[in-house]
Write a protein that holds these residues in place. Sequence first.
Motif, PDB file in Angstrom:
ATOM      1  N   TRP A   1       0.849  -1.200   0.000  1.00  7.66           N
ATOM      2  CA  TRP A   1       0.000   0.000   0.000  1.00  7.66           C
ATOM      3  C   TRP A   1       0.874   1.236   0.000  1.00  7.66           C
ATOM      4  O   TRP A   1       1.827   1.328   0.766  1.00  7.66           O
ATOM      5  CB  TRP A   1      -0.914   0.011   1.218  1.00  7.66           C
ATOM      6  CG  TRP A   1      -1.924  -1.078   1.201  1.00  7.66           C
ATOM      7  CD1 TRP A   1      -1.955  -2.188   1.996  1.00  7.66           C
ATOM      8  CD2 TRP A   1      -3.056  -1.187   0.338  1.00  7.66           C
ATOM      9  NE1 TRP A   1      -3.033  -2.970   1.686  1.00  7.66           N
ATOM     10  CE2 TRP A   1      -3.731  -2.379   0.668  1.00  7.66           C
ATOM     11  CE3 TRP A   1      -3.572  -0.395  -0.679  1.00  7.66           C
ATOM     12  CZ2 TRP A   1      -4.887  -2.793   0.012  1.00  7.66           C
ATOM     13  CZ3 TRP A   1      -4.722  -0.806  -1.333  1.00  7.66           C
ATOM     14  CH2 TRP A   1      -5.369  -1.983  -0.982  1.00  7.66           C
ATOM     15  N   ASN A   2       0.524   2.193  -0.839  1.00 12.49           N
ATOM     16  CA  ASN A   2       1.277   3.433  -0.970  1.00 12.49           C
ATOM     17  C   ASN A   2       0.336   4.613  -0.748  1.00 12.49           C
ATOM     18  O   ASN A   2      -0.707   4.716  -1.396  1.00 12.49           O
ATOM     19  CB  ASN A   2       1.875   3.517  -2.384  1.00 12.49           C
ATOM     20  CG  ASN A   2       2.683   4.763  -2.586  1.00 12.49           C
ATOM     21  OD1 ASN A   2       3.618   5.027  -1.840  1.00 12.49           O
ATOM     22  ND2 ASN A   2       2.326   5.542  -3.588  1.00 12.49           N
TER      23      ASN A   2
ATOM     24  N   ARG B   1       0.838  -0.600  -4.998  1.00  7.18           N
ATOM     25  CA  ARG B   1       2.056  -0.272  -5.741  1.00  7.18           C
ATOM     26  C   ARG B   1       2.966  -1.490  -5.716  1.00  7.18           C
ATOM     27  O   ARG B   1       3.134  -2.126  -4.671  1.00  7.18           O
ATOM     28  CB  ARG B   1       2.768   0.920  -5.093  1.00  7.18           C
ATOM     29  CG  ARG B   1       3.945   1.390  -5.951  1.00  7.18           C
ATOM     30  CD  ARG B   1       4.791   2.400  -5.226  1.00  7.18           C
ATOM     31  NE  ARG B   1       5.635   1.661  -4.288  1.00  7.18           N
ATOM     32  CZ  ARG B   1       6.262   2.204  -3.262  1.00  7.18           C
ATOM     33  NH1 ARG B   1       6.146   3.478  -3.001  1.00  7.18           N
ATOM     34  NH2 ARG B   1       7.009   1.477  -2.472  1.00  7.18           N
ATOM     35  N   ARG B   2       3.540  -1.792  -6.830  1.00  7.06           N
ATOM     36  CA  ARG B   2       4.401  -2.978  -6.910  1.00  7.06           C
ATOM     37  C   ARG B   2       5.643  -2.819  -6.038  1.00  7.06           C
ATOM     38  O   ARG B   2       6.122  -1.701  -5.828  1.00  7.06           O
ATOM     39  CB  ARG B   2       4.787  -3.284  -8.345  1.00  7.06           C
ATOM     40  CG  ARG B   2       5.857  -2.386  -8.937  1.00  7.06           C
ATOM     41  CD  ARG B   2       6.248  -2.731 -10.367  1.00  7.06           C
ATOM     42  NE  ARG B   2       5.172  -2.415 -11.273  1.00  7.06           N
ATOM     43  CZ  ARG B   2       4.624  -3.299 -12.116  1.00  7.06           C
ATOM     44  NH1 ARG B   2       5.075  -4.514 -12.193  1.00  7.06           N
ATOM     45  NH2 ARG B   2       3.645  -2.947 -12.895  1.00  7.06           N
ATOM     46  N   THR B   3       6.137  -3.928  -5.546  1.00  9.79           N
ATOM     47  CA  THR B   3       7.394  -3.914  -4.805  1.00  9.79           C
ATOM     48  C   THR B   3       8.550  -3.797  -5.784  1.00  9.79           C
ATOM     49  O   THR B   3       8.378  -3.960  -6.997  1.00  9.79           O
ATOM     50  CB  THR B   3       7.565  -5.205  -3.977  1.00  9.79           C
ATOM     51  OG1 THR B   3       7.574  -6.326  -4.865  1.00  9.79           O
ATOM     52  CG2 THR B   3       6.449  -5.363  -2.948  1.00  9.79           C
ATOM     53  N   ARG B   4       9.716  -3.534  -5.286  1.00 10.27           N
ATOM     54  CA  ARG B   4      10.894  -3.367  -6.166  1.00 10.27           C
ATOM     55  C   ARG B   4      11.226  -4.622  -6.941  1.00 10.27           C
ATOM     56  O   ARG B   4      11.737  -4.554  -8.050  1.00 10.27           O
ATOM     57  CB  ARG B   4      12.113  -2.959  -5.322  1.00 10.27           C
ATOM     58  CG  ARG B   4      12.020  -1.578  -4.790  1.00 10.27           C
ATOM     59  CD  ARG B   4      13.294  -1.185  -4.052  1.00 10.27           C
ATOM     60  NE  ARG B   4      13.056   0.019  -3.310  1.00 10.27           N
ATOM     61  CZ  ARG B   4      13.300   0.176  -2.030  1.00 10.27           C
ATOM     62  NH1 ARG B   4      13.853  -0.790  -1.342  1.00 10.27           N
ATOM     63  NH2 ARG B   4      13.029   1.306  -1.427  1.00 10.27           N
TER      64      ARG B   4
ATOM     65  N   SER C   1      -5.067  -3.235  -9.345  1.00 10.86           N
ATOM     66  CA  SER C   1      -5.206  -1.808  -9.119  1.00 10.86           C
ATOM     67  C   SER C   1      -6.241  -1.586  -8.018  1.00 10.86           C
ATOM     68  O   SER C   1      -7.446  -1.594  -8.273  1.00 10.86           O
ATOM     69  CB  SER C   1      -5.653  -1.122 -10.409  1.00 10.86           C
ATOM     70  OG  SER C   1      -5.829   0.260 -10.188  1.00 10.86           O
ATOM     71  N   TYR C   2      -5.757  -1.415  -6.787  1.00 15.00           N
ATOM     72  CA  TYR C   2      -6.638  -1.205  -5.636  1.00 15.00           C
ATOM     73  C   TYR C   2      -6.489   0.220  -5.125  1.00 15.00           C
ATOM     74  O   TYR C   2      -5.427   0.824  -5.204  1.00 15.00           O
ATOM     75  CB  TYR C   2      -6.292  -2.153  -4.492  1.00 15.00           C
ATOM     76  CG  TYR C   2      -6.548  -3.598  -4.773  1.00 15.00           C
ATOM     77  CD1 TYR C   2      -7.780  -4.031  -5.259  1.00 15.00           C
ATOM     78  CD2 TYR C   2      -5.570  -4.551  -4.523  1.00 15.00           C
ATOM     79  CE1 TYR C   2      -8.023  -5.374  -5.505  1.00 15.00           C
ATOM     80  CE2 TYR C   2      -5.804  -5.895  -4.751  1.00 15.00           C
ATOM     81  CZ  TYR C   2      -7.033  -6.300  -5.242  1.00 15.00           C
ATOM     82  OH  TYR C   2      -7.265  -7.629  -5.471  1.00 15.00           O
ATOM     83  N   LYS C   3      -7.587   0.715  -4.562  1.00 10.34           N
ATOM     84  CA  LYS C   3      -7.589   2.017  -3.910  1.00 10.34           C
ATOM     85  C   LYS C   3      -8.458   1.890  -2.672  1.00 10.34           C
ATOM     86  O   LYS C   3      -9.572   1.369  -2.748  1.00 10.34           O
ATOM     87  CB  LYS C   3      -8.165   3.076  -4.850  1.00 10.34           C
ATOM     88  CG  LYS C   3      -8.381   4.436  -4.211  1.00 10.34           C
ATOM     89  CD  LYS C   3      -8.893   5.472  -5.194  1.00 10.34           C
ATOM     90  CE  LYS C   3     -10.291   5.164  -5.645  1.00 10.34           C
ATOM     91  NZ  LYS C   3     -10.877   6.219  -6.474  1.00 10.34           N
TER      92      LYS C   3
ATOM     93  N   PHE D   1      -8.214  11.886   6.947  1.00 10.22           N
ATOM     94  CA  PHE D   1      -8.316  10.788   5.986  1.00 10.22           C
ATOM     95  C   PHE D   1      -7.297  10.936   4.862  1.00 10.22           C
ATOM     96  O   PHE D   1      -6.749  12.012   4.627  1.00 10.22           O
ATOM     97  CB  PHE D   1      -9.739  10.660   5.439  1.00 10.22           C
ATOM     98  CG  PHE D   1     -10.192  11.779   4.547  1.00 10.22           C
ATOM     99  CD1 PHE D   1     -10.278  11.593   3.180  1.00 10.22           C
ATOM    100  CD2 PHE D   1     -10.569  13.008   5.067  1.00 10.22           C
ATOM    101  CE1 PHE D   1     -10.719  12.614   2.343  1.00 10.22           C
ATOM    102  CE2 PHE D   1     -11.014  14.030   4.248  1.00 10.22           C
ATOM    103  CZ  PHE D   1     -11.087  13.831   2.881  1.00 10.22           C
ATOM    104  N   PHE D   2      -7.050   9.795   4.213  1.00 14.35           N
ATOM    105  CA  PHE D   2      -6.096   9.743   3.115  1.00 14.35           C
ATOM    106  C   PHE D   2      -6.384   8.518   2.268  1.00 14.35           C
ATOM    107  O   PHE D   2      -7.087   7.599   2.695  1.00 14.35           O
ATOM    108  CB  PHE D   2      -4.651   9.742   3.620  1.00 14.35           C
ATOM    109  CG  PHE D   2      -4.344   8.631   4.587  1.00 14.35           C
ATOM    110  CD1 PHE D   2      -3.769   7.449   4.151  1.00 14.35           C
ATOM    111  CD2 PHE D   2      -4.628   8.767   5.942  1.00 14.35           C
ATOM    112  CE1 PHE D   2      -3.486   6.428   5.038  1.00 14.35           C
ATOM    113  CE2 PHE D   2      -4.342   7.750   6.838  1.00 14.35           C
ATOM    114  CZ  PHE D   2      -3.772   6.583   6.382  1.00 14.35           C
ATOM    115  N   LYS D   3      -5.812   8.515   1.076  1.00 16.15           N
ATOM    116  CA  LYS D   3      -6.011   7.424   0.122  1.00 16.15           C
ATOM    117  C   LYS D   3      -4.749   6.586   0.023  1.00 16.15           C
ATOM    118  O   LYS D   3      -3.637   7.117   0.019  1.00 16.15           O
ATOM    119  CB  LYS D   3      -6.377   7.996  -1.245  1.00 16.15           C
ATOM    120  CG  LYS D   3      -6.637   6.938  -2.303  1.00 16.15           C
ATOM    121  CD  LYS D   3      -7.133   7.542  -3.597  1.00 16.15           C
ATOM    122  CE  LYS D   3      -6.043   8.270  -4.330  1.00 16.15           C
ATOM    123  NZ  LYS D   3      -6.416   8.667  -5.690  1.00 16.15           N
TER     124      LYS D   3
END
Length: 108
Positions: free
Chosen positions: A60-61, A86-89, A97-99, A80-82
């Motif tokens: 999660w980013n 995000r893919r790992t290295r 694609s999650y939000k 609050f925030f979104k």
Amino acid sequence: MNLTPEQQIAIAVLRGAFQFREQLTQQTLTLDLITEHDRQLFINQTIQNSQLPRGGDWLWNQSRAKVLVDNFLDNYSVEFFKLNSRRTRTCTTTIPSYKIWIYLIGVT
């Protein structure tokens, strides 16, 4: 407070779900639960981003700064925030694609 259109929608969703918070409260979080489309839930504890379930190849980013709304429904403040997936290295595959929106609700 100047909220973006997306943040205004996020607050409106919270406002609609807030009256059902008792029914929407969960004791534990699973990846399937938090990634279900349009899922709304509450937990009765503060949780760190690193404590959220995530996939093996993604994490999660936080995509935007935290926003504070005072006087939410008269007696509450909401920060609050979104978060986005995000893919790992080391990931070489396509990730989902999650939000999700995280709300920290306090009594004023």
